[in-house]
Design an enzyme around this catalytic site. Structure first.
Site, PDB file in Angstrom:
ATOM      1  N   THR A   1      71.320 -55.962 -47.321  1.00  0.00           N
ATOM      2  CA  THR A   1      72.453 -56.905 -47.435  1.00  0.00           C
ATOM      3  C   THR A   1      73.202 -56.694 -48.757  1.00  0.00           C
ATOM      4  O   THR A   1      72.717 -56.012 -49.665  1.00  0.00           O
ATOM      5  CB  THR A   1      71.945 -58.358 -47.409  1.00  0.00           C
TER       6      THR A   1
ATOM      7  N   GLY B   1      99.617 -64.238 -38.540  1.00  0.00           N
ATOM      8  CA  GLY B   1      99.836 -65.638 -38.195  1.00  0.00           C
ATOM      9  C   GLY B   1      98.949 -66.029 -37.022  1.00  0.00           C
ATOM     10  O   GLY B   1      97.825 -65.531 -36.876  1.00  0.00           O
ATOM     11  N   GLY B   2      99.484 -66.887 -36.138  1.00  0.00           N
ATOM     12  CA  GLY B   2      98.688 -67.457 -35.044  1.00  0.00           C
ATOM     13  C   GLY B   2      98.138 -66.423 -34.079  1.00  0.00           C
ATOM     14  O   GLY B   2      97.001 -66.547 -33.606  1.00  0.00           O
TER      15      GLY B   2
ATOM     16  N   ALA C   1      63.062 -49.363 -35.103  1.00  0.00           N
ATOM     17  CA  ALA C   1      62.688 -50.774 -35.212  1.00  0.00           C
ATOM     18  C   ALA C   1      61.875 -51.012 -36.477  1.00  0.00           C
ATOM     19  O   ALA C   1      60.710 -50.620 -36.549  1.00  0.00           O
ATOM     20  CB  ALA C   1      61.909 -51.198 -33.970  1.00  0.00           C
TER      21      ALA C   1
ATOM     22  N   GLU D   1      71.488 -52.299 -43.248  1.00  0.00           N
ATOM     23  CA  GLU D   1      71.058 -51.279 -44.227  1.00  0.00           C
ATOM     24  C   GLU D   1      70.961 -51.859 -45.634  1.00  0.00           C
ATOM     25  O   GLU D   1      71.306 -51.208 -46.616  1.00  0.00           O
ATOM     26  CB  GLU D   1      72.010 -50.065 -44.232  1.00  0.00           C
TER      27      GLU D   1
ATOM     28  N   THR E   1      62.924 -54.185 -38.629  1.00  0.00           N
ATOM     29  CA  THR E   1      63.039 -55.622 -38.890  1.00  0.00           C
ATOM     30  C   THR E   1      62.213 -56.461 -37.914  1.00  0.00           C
ATOM     31  O   THR E   1      62.156 -56.176 -36.717  1.00  0.00           O
ATOM     32  CB  THR E   1      64.527 -56.042 -38.795  1.00  0.00           C
TER      33      THR E   1
ATOM     34  N   GLN F   1     107.817 -60.087 -50.362  1.00  0.00           N
ATOM     35  CA  GLN F   1     106.955 -59.645 -51.459  1.00  0.00           C
ATOM     36  C   GLN F   1     105.495 -60.059 -51.240  1.00  0.00           C
ATOM     37  O   GLN F   1     104.568 -59.284 -51.511  1.00  0.00           O
ATOM     38  CB  GLN F   1     107.467 -60.219 -52.771  1.00  0.00           C
TER      39      GLN F   1
END
Ligand SMILES: Cc1cc2nc3c(=O)[nH]c(=O)nc-3n(C[C@H](O)[C@H](O)[C@H](O)COP(=O)(O)OP(=O)(O)OC[C@H]3O[C@@H](n4cnc5c(N)ncnc54)[C@H](O)[C@@H]3O)c2cc1C
Length: 402
Positions: free
Chosen positions: A367, A341-342, A127, A365, A129, A280
Site C-alpha cells: 500500500t 461536470g455532471g 496467492a 503490491e 494475501t 484558465q
C-alpha cells in the site's frame, strides 16, 4: 489532441506500438461488457500470448521476448490506457506467479508450466494475501505439512487476482511447525481446492478476484516451486518489488487516458461562449496533470533503468516510483473528472471508471503507507521498516537480467 508518453527509444517504442495495436483491436471491443458483467475475457490470455505480449521480459530460451523489464512496462501502460481491469488480469499472468516460476522454478517445472503460461494457455495466479495477513505477510497461516511423498496444504487466501479462472495457483504457505515458507503449485481440479467466491470491487471490475480455500490439498513434491534451502519469502518479495514498477506503469497508462479524455472534452464543451480549454482554471488543471504525469513517468523509467543496468532490485526507487505513480493517478482522475461536470459522475462514463480504478494502485503490491515506511526507513535507519513488510529489506547484489 493527446498526451505523448516519453520516447524510450526504437526498441521499446516498437513494443509500445505492438501493445497499442493489440489494445485497440482486442481490448477496446471487450471492455464495456467485461466491466458490466465483472468477467475477464479469458480468451485474451491466449491472444496476448500469441501476440508475444506475455513474457516480453523473459529470456527467449524460456519462451519469452528477450527484452528487459521496460518492455513489460510499456505493454502494461498501453493495456491500462484502455482498461486497468483487463490489464491487471493480463499483467498478473505476465509477472507475479509466472515470474516466480521463471526465476525460482526448476528446469522440469519450466518445461511443464512456464511455456504454456507465457503462451497464455495455462493461467497462474499468485496467492499470498490472507484475511488476516496482507501488508504483514509473516502472519500467513496457510500451512504446508510434509508427507512421505509431498505436501498437504491447508488455509484460505483472499483478493487473489485471476483466482476464479486460473488453471493453477502459486500458493505461499508456512511450513508446518517452522518459521519458513514455501511456494506450491495447486491446480484447478486438485481435491480440496475451491474458489469459494468471486469478489465484487469498487473498480477494476473486468479483472476477477477471488477468495480461495485449500482444504487438505495433497500435492507431490514436484509441485513445490521454491527451491530446497532457499528463502522463498525473500524471493517472493523480490518479485513483488519489481512488480511495483509494473503497477506504476499501469497507473501511468490510466493517468494518460484520463488527461486525453479531459482534453477532448475541454476542447469541445463550451460555456459562456468559449470552450472550457480556454478557461484558465481548466487549462491550469490540465497543465498540472501533464506535469505530474511526466514526473511519475520519469521516476518509473529511471527506477527501471537502475534495475536493468544493475541487474538488481532497487527497493527505494521502486517504492518511490510506485508511490508517486499511484498517488498521481488518484490525483489526476480526481482533477480530470471535474472537467466533465455532471456527465463525468455518471456510472457509465469512462472517466468515472478511471476514477474508481485509480484507487487500486494505492493498495496492491504494497500500500501507499507501506511505501512511505520503506522510503522513510532509508532516510532514518533507526526507523523500523517492519521486517515482515513486503520488500522492506535490501537484497544482496546479483547481476541478472531483469
Ligand atoms: C483488486 C485487488 C487485487 C489483489 N490481488 C492480489 C493477488 O493477486 N495476490 C495476493 O496475494 N494479494 C492480492 N491483493 C491483496 C493486496 O496485496 C492487499 O490488499 C494489500 O497488500 C494490503 O493488505 P490488506 O488488504 O490486508 O490491508 P492491511 O495490511 O490490513 O492494511 C490496512 C491499512 O493499514 C495500513 N497499514 C498496514 N500496516 C501498516 C504499517 N505498518 N504502518 C502504517 N500503515 C499500515 C495499510 O496501508 C492500509 O491502509 C489484491 C488486492 C486487491 C484490492
Amino acid at each position: 489532441m493527446s498526451v505523448d508518453p516519453i520516447d524510450l527509444g526504437a526498441e521499446l517504442e516498437a513494443w509500445r506500438a505492438r501493445a497499442r495495436r493489440f489494445a485497440q483491436e482486442e481490448i477496446v471491443p471487450r471492455v464495456d461488457e467485461a466491466e458490466a458483467t465483472e468477467t475477464f475475457p479469458r480468451e485474451l490470455f491466449a491472444r496476448a500470448g500469441a501476440a508475444g505480449l506475455i513474457g516480453s521480459h523473459y529470456p527467449v530460451a524460456a519462451g519469452g521476448g528477450g527484452a528487459d523489464l521496460r518492455a513489460a512496462m510499456v505493454i502494461r501502460e498501453e493495456f491500462s490506457y484502455r482498461s486497468v481491469g483487463i490489464s491487471s488480469g493480463l499483467g498478473h499472468q505476465d509477472h507475479v506467479g509466472t515470474a516466480y516460476l521463471q526465476r525460482f522454478g526448476s528446469a522440469a517445472q519450466h518445461e511443464a508450466w512456464l511455456g504454456p503460461a507465457l503462451a497464455g494457455t495455462y493461467v497462474i495466479a499468485m496467492a499470498i494475501t490472507e484475511p488476516d495477513a496482507g501488508s504483514d505477510v509473516r502472519r500467513i497461516r496457510t500451512t504446508a505439512r510434509p508427507t512421505s511423498s509431498g505436501w498437504v496444504l491447508s488455509g484460505r487466501k483472499t483478493y487473489i487476482t485471476n483466482g476464479p479462472l486460473a488453471d493453477a495457483i502459486a500458493l505461499t504457505a508456512r511450513i508446518a511447525g517452522t518459521d519458513r515458507f514455501g511456494v506450491f503449485l495447486v491446480e484447478r481440479g486438485d481435491r480440496g481446492f475451491a474458489c469459494e467466491r468471486k469478489l465484487s470491487k469498487l473498480g477494476c471490475r473486468s479483472s476477477e478476484v477471488g477468495e480461495l480455500v485449500f482444504d487438505d490439498v495433497e500435492v507431490s513434491d514436484e509441485r513445490r516451486l521454491s527451491p530446497e534451502g532457499g528463502s522463498p519469502l525473500d524471493d517472493i518479495l523480490k518479485v513483488l518489488v519489481i512488480g511495483r514498477l509494473l503497477v506504476a506503469a499501469s497507473a501511468l497508462g490510466l493517468g494518460r487516458r484520463a488527461i486525453d479524455l479531459a482534453l477532448a472534452r475541454a476542447a469541445t464543451r463550451e460555456t459562456f461562449g468559449r470552450p472550457l480549454l480556454r478557461r484558465q482554471e481548466i487549462s491550469a488543471m490540465l497543465a498540472h496533470a501533464t506535469t505530474a504525469l511526466r514526473a511519475a513517468e520519469l521516476l518509473s523509467y529511471h527506477a527501471a533503468a537502475i534495475a536493468v543496468d544493475r541487474g538488481d532490485v532497487p527497493i527505494l526507487e521502486c517504492s518511490q516510483a510506485k508511490l508517486l505513480a499511484a498517488e498521481t493517478a488518484v490525483e489526476i482522475t480526481d482533477r480530470m473528472l471535474r472537467v466533465f461536470g455532471g456527465v463525468g459522475y455518471l456510472d457509465d462514463a469512462e472517466i468515472a471508471r478511471l476514477y474508481r480504478d485509480a484507487r487500486f494502485f494505492t493498495i496492491v503490491e504494497g500500500t501507499a503507507e507501506i511505501q512511505h515506511r520503506i522510503i522513510a526507513s532509508r532516510l532514518d535507519p533507526t526507523l523500523d521498516p517492519e521486517p515482515s513488510t513486503v520488500g522492506s529489506r535490501p537484497t544482496a547484489r546479483r547481476k541478472t537480467r531483469i
